[in-house]
Design a protein around this motif. Structure first.
Motif, PDB file in Angstrom:
ATOM      1  N   GLY A   1       0.824  -1.210   0.000  1.00  0.00           N
ATOM      2  CA  GLY A   1       0.000   0.000   0.000  1.00  0.00           C
ATOM      3  C   GLY A   1       0.851   1.250   0.000  1.00  0.00           C
ATOM      4  N   SER A   2       1.908   1.265   0.815  1.00  0.00           N
ATOM      5  CA  SER A   2       2.775   2.449   0.904  1.00  0.00           C
ATOM      6  C   SER A   2       3.466   2.734  -0.424  1.00  0.00           C
ATOM      7  CB  SER A   2       3.825   2.232   2.007  1.00  0.00           C
ATOM      8  OG  SER A   2       3.215   1.993   3.248  1.00  0.00           O
ATOM      9  N   ILE A   3       4.029   1.684  -1.034  1.00  0.00           N
ATOM     10  CA  ILE A   3       4.739   1.876  -2.303  1.00  0.00           C
ATOM     11  C   ILE A   3       3.770   2.253  -3.413  1.00  0.00           C
ATOM     12  CG2 ILE A   3       6.135   0.713  -4.056  1.00  0.00           C
ATOM     13  CD1 ILE A   3       7.422  -0.899  -1.816  1.00  0.00           C
ATOM     14  N   PHE A   4       2.602   1.609  -3.404  1.00  0.00           N
ATOM     15  CA  PHE A   4       1.622   1.893  -4.454  1.00  0.00           C
ATOM     16  C   PHE A   4       1.104   3.328  -4.353  1.00  0.00           C
ATOM     17  CE2 PHE A   4      -2.585   1.115  -6.582  1.00  0.00           C
ATOM     18  CZ  PHE A   4      -2.045   0.856  -7.824  1.00  0.00           C
ATOM     19  N   VAL A   5       0.879   3.793  -3.129  1.00  0.00           N
ATOM     20  CA  VAL A   5       0.434   5.178  -2.933  1.00  0.00           C
ATOM     21  C   VAL A   5       1.486   6.142  -3.473  1.00  0.00           C
ATOM     22  CG1 VAL A   5       0.007   6.940  -1.168  1.00  0.00           C
ATOM     23  CG2 VAL A   5      -1.111   4.727  -0.988  1.00  0.00           C
ATOM     24  N   ALA A   6       2.755   5.846  -3.218  1.00  0.00           N
ATOM     25  CA  ALA A   6       3.837   6.723  -3.685  1.00  0.00           C
ATOM     26  C   ALA A   6       3.896   6.768  -5.212  1.00  0.00           C
ATOM     27  CB  ALA A   6       5.164   6.239  -3.111  1.00  0.00           C
ATOM     28  N   THR A   7       3.794   5.608  -5.865  1.00  0.00           N
ATOM     29  CA  THR A   7       3.886   5.585  -7.334  1.00  0.00           C
ATOM     30  C   THR A   7       2.676   6.247  -7.996  1.00  0.00           C
ATOM     31  OG1 THR A   7       2.923   3.359  -7.308  1.00  0.00           O
ATOM     32  CG2 THR A   7       5.312   3.509  -7.373  1.00  0.00           C
ATOM     33  N   VAL A   8       1.485   6.010  -7.474  1.00  0.00           N
ATOM     34  CA  VAL A   8       0.289   6.627  -8.048  1.00  0.00           C
ATOM     35  C   VAL A   8       0.303   8.134  -7.830  1.00  0.00           C
ATOM     36  CG1 VAL A   8      -2.233   6.746  -7.896  1.00  0.00           C
ATOM     37  CG2 VAL A   8      -1.097   4.538  -7.883  1.00  0.00           C
ATOM     38  N   SER A   9       0.849   8.565  -6.694  1.00  0.00           N
ATOM     39  CA  SER A   9       0.964  10.000  -6.438  1.00  0.00           C
ATOM     40  C   SER A   9       1.869  10.656  -7.473  1.00  0.00           C
ATOM     41  CB  SER A   9       1.516  10.249  -5.025  1.00  0.00           C
ATOM     42  OG  SER A   9       0.633   9.751  -4.048  1.00  0.00           O
ATOM     43  N   CYS A  10       2.961   9.966  -7.809  1.00  0.00           N
ATOM     44  CA  CYS A  10       3.853  10.486  -8.861  1.00  0.00           C
ATOM     45  C   CYS A  10       3.117  10.581 -10.196  1.00  0.00           C
ATOM     46  CB  CYS A  10       5.085   9.598  -8.998  1.00  0.00           C
ATOM     47  SG  CYS A  10       6.186   9.643  -7.570  1.00  0.00           S
ATOM     48  N   TYR A  11       2.283   9.586 -10.463  1.00  0.00           N
ATOM     49  CA  TYR A  11       1.531   9.610 -11.730  1.00  0.00           C
ATOM     50  C   TYR A  11       0.523  10.753 -11.738  1.00  0.00           C
ATOM     51  CZ  TYR A  11      -1.297   8.074 -15.650  1.00  0.00           C
ATOM     52  OH  TYR A  11      -1.984   8.028 -16.840  1.00  0.00           O
ATOM     53  N   LEU A  12      -0.131  11.015 -10.608  1.00  0.00           N
ATOM     54  CA  LEU A  12      -1.061  12.145 -10.526  1.00  0.00           C
ATOM     55  C   LEU A  12      -0.346  13.465 -10.775  1.00  0.00           C
ATOM     56  CD1 LEU A  12      -3.363  11.304  -7.459  1.00  0.00           C
ATOM     57  CD2 LEU A  12      -4.081  11.646  -9.838  1.00  0.00           C
ATOM     58  N   PHE A  13       0.864  13.592 -10.231  1.00  0.00           N
ATOM     59  CA  PHE A  13       1.632  14.811 -10.464  1.00  0.00           C
ATOM     60  C   PHE A  13       1.974  14.955 -11.948  1.00  0.00           C
ATOM     61  CE2 PHE A  13       5.652  17.119 -10.770  1.00  0.00           C
ATOM     62  CZ  PHE A  13       5.343  18.276 -10.048  1.00  0.00           C
ATOM     63  N   TYR A  14       2.197  13.826 -12.604  1.00  0.00           N
ATOM     64  CA  TYR A  14       2.543  13.843 -14.031  1.00  0.00           C
ATOM     65  C   TYR A  14       1.372  14.301 -14.890  1.00  0.00           C
ATOM     66  CZ  TYR A  14       3.439  11.941 -18.686  1.00  0.00           C
ATOM     67  OH  TYR A  14       3.566  11.782 -20.048  1.00  0.00           O
ATOM     68  N   ILE A  15       0.173  13.838 -14.566  1.00  0.00           N
ATOM     69  CA  ILE A  15      -0.965  14.191 -15.436  1.00  0.00           C
ATOM     70  C   ILE A  15      -1.555  15.558 -15.083  1.00  0.00           C
ATOM     71  CG2 ILE A  15      -1.569  11.802 -15.889  1.00  0.00           C
ATOM     72  CD1 ILE A  15      -3.814  12.035 -13.857  1.00  0.00           C
ATOM     73  N   SER A  16      -1.412  15.998 -13.794  1.00  0.00           N
ATOM     74  CA  SER A  16      -1.924  17.320 -13.416  1.00  0.00           C
ATOM     75  C   SER A  16      -1.307  17.735 -12.082  1.00  0.00           C
ATOM     76  CB  SER A  16      -3.447  17.312 -13.285  1.00  0.00           C
ATOM     77  OG  SER A  16      -3.906  18.566 -12.811  1.00  0.00           O
ATOM     78  N   SER A  17      -0.362  18.659 -12.136  1.00  0.00           N
ATOM     79  CA  SER A  17       0.291  19.124 -10.917  1.00  0.00           C
ATOM     80  C   SER A  17      -0.694  19.837  -9.995  1.00  0.00           C
ATOM     81  CB  SER A  17       1.469  20.041 -11.260  1.00  0.00           C
ATOM     82  OG  SER A  17       1.017  21.149 -12.024  1.00  0.00           O
ATOM     83  N   THR A  18      -1.693  20.546 -10.598  1.00  0.00           N
ATOM     84  CA  THR A  18      -2.684  21.261  -9.780  1.00  0.00           C
ATOM     85  C   THR A  18      -3.537  20.282  -8.978  1.00  0.00           C
ATOM     86  OG1 THR A  18      -2.790  22.979 -11.484  1.00  0.00           O
ATOM     87  CG2 THR A  18      -4.536  22.956  -9.820  1.00  0.00           C
ATOM     88  N   LEU A  19      -4.011  19.234  -9.671  1.00  0.00           N
ATOM     89  CA  LEU A  19      -4.800  18.218  -8.967  1.00  0.00           C
ATOM     90  C   LEU A  19      -3.952  17.497  -7.922  1.00  0.00           C
ATOM     91  CD1 LEU A  19      -7.064  16.417 -11.594  1.00  0.00           C
ATOM     92  CD2 LEU A  19      -7.767  17.776  -9.628  1.00  0.00           C
ATOM     93  N   PHE A  20      -2.690  17.299  -8.249  1.00  0.00           N
ATOM     94  CA  PHE A  20      -1.817  16.603  -7.297  1.00  0.00           C
ATOM     95  C   PHE A  20      -1.700  17.389  -5.989  1.00  0.00           C
ATOM     96  CE2 PHE A  20       2.419  16.444  -5.383  1.00  0.00           C
ATOM     97  CZ  PHE A  20       2.474  15.106  -5.012  1.00  0.00           C
ATOM     98  N   VAL A  21      -1.540  18.723  -6.102  1.00  0.00           N
ATOM     99  CA  VAL A  21      -1.417  19.545  -4.892  1.00  0.00           C
ATOM    100  C   VAL A  21      -2.683  19.429  -4.041  1.00  0.00           C
ATOM    101  CG1 VAL A  21      -1.235  21.910  -4.022  1.00  0.00           C
ATOM    102  CG2 VAL A  21       0.218  21.156  -5.924  1.00  0.00           C
ATOM    103  N   PHE A  22      -3.861  19.492  -4.713  1.00  0.00           N
ATOM    104  CA  PHE A  22      -5.123  19.380  -3.981  1.00  0.00           C
ATOM    105  C   PHE A  22      -5.234  17.996  -3.311  1.00  0.00           C
ATOM    106  CE2 PHE A  22      -9.577  17.961  -4.006  1.00  0.00           C
ATOM    107  CZ  PHE A  22     -10.088  18.862  -3.070  1.00  0.00           C
TER     108      PHE A  22
END
Length: 547
Positions: A129-150
Motif C-alpha cells: 500500500g505504501s509503495i503503491f500510494v507513492a507511485t500513483v501520487s507520482c503519476y497524478l503529479f505527471y498528469i496534473s500538478s494542480t490536482l496533485f497539490v489538492f
C-alpha cells in the motif's frame, strides 16, 4: 532481535522489494493504459482489450507473487522470533526467570507472539500500500500538478487525523496488553490451585472476582481501541470518496484539468482507495505488535546463542567439588556465609537443618542455579565460572522439592534409553506395575506424589550423571520404601561412583551417610564424630518412644 534476523535475510528482503516495485509499476502501467488508450478510443479495437487484459493478468500474477513472498517471509520471521525467544528462556539464569515471573513469560509466548504473527500477516498490505500510494501520487503529479497539490493536501489532512486515532489505538492496545499478564497469573491460580479452590469457595470467589475485573478492564480497553479503529477506517473511506467527487467537481467547475484527466485522476484515487484503507487498517495491528515486541525485549532474557553444545573444559571423571569461602545474599538479606566444604566422588552426604536455615540456597549454588557473591567453587582444581558453568552442570541431576516431572525418557546423551536399564530401574523403584515406557515416553504421570517422585528419580538415574542432588526426596515415601531407598538404592549409587547430596530429616538413616552437613542461619558445617553420634542417639531414643 528483529534487526539481526533482518540482516540474515537481506536477500529475501531485496527480492520482496523488487516484486513490490514491479507490482507498483504494473499498477501504474494499468492506470497509464486507461488514460492513454481506453479514454481516447473512438471505435472497437480488440487488440486494445487484449493488451489491457494482458496487463491485468501480469499485474495479478506479480501481486500474488509479492504477497506470497512477503507472507512467507513474515511467517518465517515470526518462527525465528519464537525459536530465539524459547532458546533465550532456556539460557536465562533461573534467578532471572523467577524475578520476571512465569505468568509474564507465558503471556509473552502466547499473546505477544500471536500479536507479532498477526502484524506480519498484514505486512503485505502495509508495504504494498505504501509503495503503491507513492507511485500513483507520482503519476497524478505527471498528469496534473494542480490536482496533485489538492489531492496531496487532502490526503495529508486525512492521514494527520488518522494519526491521532492511531495514537489512541496504541494507548489502549498497550493498556490491554498489560492486563494479559494479570489474566495469565489468574489462569495459573485456577488451574494449579484447583483443588484448594474446590475446598475454599470464598477464595474461589476472590480469585474469580479478580480475574473478572481484569477481564472487564481488558474488554473495555479493547472496545475503546476498536472504536477508534472503526472511526479511523470509516473516516478514511469517506475522505477518499469525497476526494473523488471534489476532483471531478473542480475539474468541471473551474477547468483545472480536462475531463479525461479528471476521470483518470478519479480512477487513480479509487485505485488507491483499497491500498490506503488496507494500509491504514494494518497500522493498529503493527502498533499492537510493537507493544508486544517491546514487552518481549523488556523481559531481559539472556542473549541468543545457537545450539546446546558444551565445550570439554572439565574432567568428567572429577574426584572432588570444593566450596571455598562461598557467600551469597538475597538483596543484602539472608543468605549463606563463608561456606567451606567438599563433596568427594562416590560420597553419600546428607544436609540437615531447620526450615529457612539455607539448605535450598546451598543446593541452588551447588547446582549452579545461583552464583556465589563471594568465594569460589572448584571442580578438582578448576574454578567454576561463566565459561565452564554449563559443562559443570552437565555432571548434575537434581530433584527439587517443587520438582517438575517430564514425560520424555532419555539417557545421559539425550538419546532413547536402554530397555534393560529401564526395566531394572522401574523394578528397583517398585513402579514397574504402574508405569511403562512407550515410544520413549512415560505411559502416565498421574500418580501419587510419592510415586511421581520415584518417576522423577527414575528419569534422573537414566541420565547417569555423577552428582545427584535430592531435596527432601524421601519425605513423601512410605516407611517400607523409605528403607529401600536409604538401605539399598543409595548404597547402590555409591557403588557406581555416584555422589549424592540429600536434604533429609530422616535421622534414623543418618548412619548411611559418609558426611552430614548442618545448615544453621546461613552457615554450613560438617558434623564431627561426636556430633553424629549424638544425633544418632537422639534418633534411636525417639524411635524407642514411638514403639
Amino acid at each position: 532481535m528483529i534487526k539481526e534476523i533482518l540482516k540474515q535475510n537481506y536477500k529475501k528482503l531485496i527480492l520482496i522489494a523488487i516484486l513490490t516495485a514491479v507490482y507498483s509499476g504494473l499498477g501504474l502501467a494499468t492506470l497509464s493504459y486507461i488514460n492513454d488508450r481506453l479514454l481516447s478510443i473512438t471505435s472497437f479495437d480488440i487488440w486494445v482489450i487484449v493488451q489491457f487484459l494482458a496487463i491485468l493478468a501480469v499485474f495479478f500474477i506479480c501481486s500474488v507473487a509479492a504477497n506470497i513472498t512477503l507472507t512467507n517471509f513474515g511467517h518465517n520471521l515470526v518462527y525465528n522470533i519464537r525459536k530465539r525467544l524459547i532458546k533465550q528462556i532456556l539460557d536465562t539464569a533461573n534467578s532471572q526467570i523467577d524475578f520476571i515471573g512465569k505468568a509474564k513469560i507465558i503471556a509473552s509466548l502466547n499473546a505477544d507472539i500471536r500479536s507479532i504473527s498477526f502484524a506480519f500477516m498484514s505486512a503485505p498490505n502495509l508495504l504494498q500500500g505504501s509503495i503503491f500510494v507513492a507511485t500513483v501520487s507520482c503519476y497524478l503529479f505527471y498528469i496534473s500538478s494542480t490536482l496533485f497539490v489538492f489531492v496531496f493536501i487532502w490526503l495529508s489532512v486525512m492521514l494527520a487525523v488518522s494519526g491521532i486515532f492511531m495514537q489512541k489505538i496504541h494507548k489502549f492496545f498497550k493498556l490491554s496488553r498489560q492486563k494479559d499478564d494479570d489474566l495469565q497469573h489468574g489462569y495459573n491460580d485456577i488451574v494449579e490451585g484447583h483443588r484448594e479452590l474446590m475446598l475454599n469457595r470464598a477464595r474461589a470467589r476472590l480469585v474469580f472476582d479478580e480475574l473478572d475485573l481484569n477481564g472487564i478492564q481488558k474488554r473495555d480497553f479493547m472496545i475503546k481501541a476498536d472504536i477508534y479503529h472503526s472511526i479511523s477506517d470509516n473516516f478514511g473511506n469517506i475522505m477518499l470518496l469525497g476526494l473523488v467527487g471534489l476532483c471531478i467537481f473542480l475539474c468541471l467547475a473551474y477547468g483545472l484539468a480536462p475531463l479525461n484527466t479528471a476521470v483518470t485522476a478519479s480512477v487513480a484515487i479509487l485505485f488507491l482507495r483499497g491500498s490506503l484503507v488496507s494500509m491504514i487498517a494494518s497500522v493498529p495491528i503493527a502498533l499492537s505488535a510493537k507493544v508486544s515486541l517491546d514487552k518481549i525485549l523488556n523481559l531481559n532474557f539472556a542473549e541468543f546463542k545457537d545450539g546446546f553444545e558444551l565445550q570439554n573444559r572439565l574432567n568428567p571423571q572429577w574426584q572432588e567439588i570444593k566450596f571455598i569461602n562461598v557467600s551469597f545474599a538475597y538483596d543484602e538479606k539472608f543468605g549463606l556465609k563463608n561456606v567451606n566444604l567438599s563433596i568427594k566422588r562416590g560420597e553419600l552426604s546428607f544436609l540437615i537443618g531447620k526450615n529457612g536455615s539455607g539448605k535450598s540456597t546451598f543446593v541452588a549454588i551447588l547446582c549452579g542455579l545461583l552464583r556465589p557473591s563471594q568465594g569460589e567453587i572448584l571442580l578438582d582444581d578448576v574454578a567454576i565460572n561463566d565459561e565452564n558453568l554449563r559443562q559443570y552442570q552437565s555432571n548434575i541431576s537434581s530433584i527439587f522439592s517443587d520438582f517438575y516431572l517430564f514425560s520424555q525418557v532419555i539417557d545421559e546423551v539425550a538419546k532413547p534409553a536402554n530397555k534393560d536399564d529401564i526395566n531394572e530401574l522401574l523394578s528397583l523403584l517398585e513402579i514397574d506395575k504402574k508405569v511403562s515406557v512407550i515410544d520413549d515416553k512415560l505411559s502416565t504421570t498421574m500418580l501419587s506424589q510419592g510415586q511421581r517422585k520415584r518417576l522423577s528419580l527414575f528419569l534422573m538415574l537414566l541420565e547417569k550423571r555423577s552428582l545427584l542432588v535430592l531435596d527432601e526426596w524421601a519425605a513423601d515415601q512410605d516407611p517400607i520404601f523409605k528403607r529401600v531407598f536409604y538401605r539399598e538404592i543409595l548404597p547402590l549409587l555409591k557403588s557406581r561412583g555416584v555422589s549424592v547430596l540429600a536434604i533429609s530429616h530422616d535421622d534414623a538413616y543418618f548412619d548411611v551417610a559418609d558426611k552430614i552437613f548442618l545448615a544453621n542461619n546461613g552457615e554450613i558445617s560438617e558434623l564431627n564424630g561426636n556430633e553424629r553420634e549424638r544425633v544418632s542417639k537422639d534418633a534411636t531414643s525417639r524411635l524407642a518412644q514411638l514403639s
